[in-house]
Scaffold this active site. Structure first.
Site, PDB file in Angstrom:
ATOM      1  N   GLN A 201       0.818  -1.216   0.000  1.00  0.00           N
ATOM      2  CA  GLN A 201       0.000   0.000   0.000  1.00  0.00           C
ATOM      3  C   GLN A 201       0.851   1.265   0.000  1.00  0.00           C
ATOM      4  OE1 GLN A 201      -0.477  -2.613   2.103  1.00  0.00           O
ATOM      5  NE2 GLN A 201      -2.636  -2.924   2.571  1.00  0.00           N
ATOM      6  N   ASP A 242      -6.040   1.632  12.789  1.00  0.00           N
ATOM      7  CA  ASP A 242      -7.343   1.021  12.513  1.00  0.00           C
ATOM      8  C   ASP A 242      -8.177   0.861  13.779  1.00  0.00           C
ATOM      9  OD1 ASP A 242      -7.600  -0.306   9.513  1.00  0.00           O
ATOM     10  OD2 ASP A 242      -5.546   0.094  10.137  1.00  0.00           O
TER      11      ASP A 242
END
Length: 361
Positions: A201, A242
């Site tokens: 990513q 997260d």
């Protein structure tokens, strides 16, 4: 079961870097195809959205929450005679698409108006809540970016991990939002981008965003960060999250814990940047954070717009957690939209004083 009393409500159009509602369609930018191909995917059903989330076409904790909220609102608009039970079934399907990103649960709970004795599941009400969730994420990005940029010194080398920009949120970003603001303030920073194995990513998405913004960066393999720290090239680390526990422990993309340990050893400030919607008020420590285990093939090789390559034996045993957890003892500060909280404040329980940003919806 009560019906949701829906008229022919439609969602107001909007467009962000990674999600949009145009011409009556909810669409997401396929992040698995970037940077070579910019492809928008339709999300006509909740099943479509769940598939996009699980395949990581949609990723980033805040974006996942917004995407799920809009998917539920869109479904209710398309099913004007649906019952409350059916709305809850669809919501449960979306909620279970990924286990670690608490923004997903946050968004679904607000859509379902958890705690209300008389929830309103009309299309008008759910569209309003979805829009509020998205708009709040945008405003929280602006606030945390300002808060974090104030810490950046001119000329710093900044290491970041995974992707935390406009692809991961509806807005300017979390850690990458701080970097954007610092650059726009003329601080002449340089960004070191971990490629972020196994799904790259950083190499695919963060490099893509920095190139679009014209922000100077250097792409590195994850195992090169320590060498750069030793050479004095990195003065600060900025990462996203997260899920943040109430004691300041947090979960983020796998490899974050290793970066935190390296930063601690070299005396480099290590900051977590996230909206308050990433704080899990029911989670006391990292021990309570569920960690998603992903497909072994992601470690055995790589795939993208170019196809798929396997470099290991086809049946090689793997270990492939999507996230790891980092204890608050390794964190210099957590940068939220509500303020910057240092390690001493975290140890004193400052996160318990925070309020749900959508309380009272």
């Amino acid at each position: 079961a009560r019906q949701s009393q829906n008229a022919n409500m439609t969602i107001a159009p909007f467009e962000h870097l990674s999600i949009r509602y145009v011409d009556g369609k909810l669409q997401v930018l396929d992040q698995t195809r970037l940077p070579e191909v910019e492809l928008w995917l339709d999300a006509d059903t909740p099943e479509d959205m769940v598939g996009h989330i699980k395949r990581l076409s949609v990723r980033g904790a805040p974006l996942i929450g917004v995407a799920a909220a809009y998917s539920l609102a869109d479904w209710v608009c398309r099913h004007p005679t649906c019952t409350h039970d059916q709305v809850r079934e669809v919501a449960a399907l979306l909620r279970e698409s990924r286990p670690t990103a608490v923004n997903l649960m946050f968004a679904i709970d607000h859509m379902l108006q958890v705690g209300s004795s008389e929830p309103d599941f009309s299309s008008d009400r759910l569209c309003t809540i979805a829009r509020t969730i998205m708009d709040r994420e945008v405003s929280m990005c602006d606030a945390m970016s300002r808060n974090g940029a104030a810490l950046i010194e001119p000329g710093e080398g900044i290491l970041t991990h995974c992707n935390t920009g406009g692809l991961a949120v509806p807005g300017k970003g979390t850690a990458l939002g701080v970097i954007r603001d610092a650059w726009q303030q003329g601080k002449k920073i340089h960004v070191y981008v971990d490629e972020t194995r196994p799904l790259l990513q950083g190499g695919r998405l963060t490099a893509y965003e920095l190139a679009r913004e014209g922000i100077p960066y250097t792409l590195i393999c994850d195992n090169m960060a320590g060498a750069l720290m030793k050479q004095g090239k990195i003065q600060r680390v900025l990462v996203g999250s997260d899920r943040i526990a109430m004691n300041g422990d947090f979960a983020n993309k796998i490899g974050t814990y290793s970066v935190a340990v390296l930063a601690k050893h070299h005396g480099i400030p290590f900051h977590v940047v996230a909206p308050v919607s990433t704080v899990d008020f029911a989670c006391s420590s990292e021990a309570d954070i569920p960690i998603e285990q992903r497909d072994p093939q992601e470690v055995r090789g790589v795939k993208g717009s170019f196809g798929q390559v396997t470099w290991s034996p086809a049946d090689a045993p793997t270990f492939n957690p999507a996230f790891d957890t980092t204890p608050a003892t390794l964190v210099t500060s957590i940068i939220l939209d509500s303020g910057v909280y240092d390690s001493t404040q975290l140890a004193q329980g400052v996160l318990h004083k925070l309020k749900d940003p959508l309380q009272g919806l």
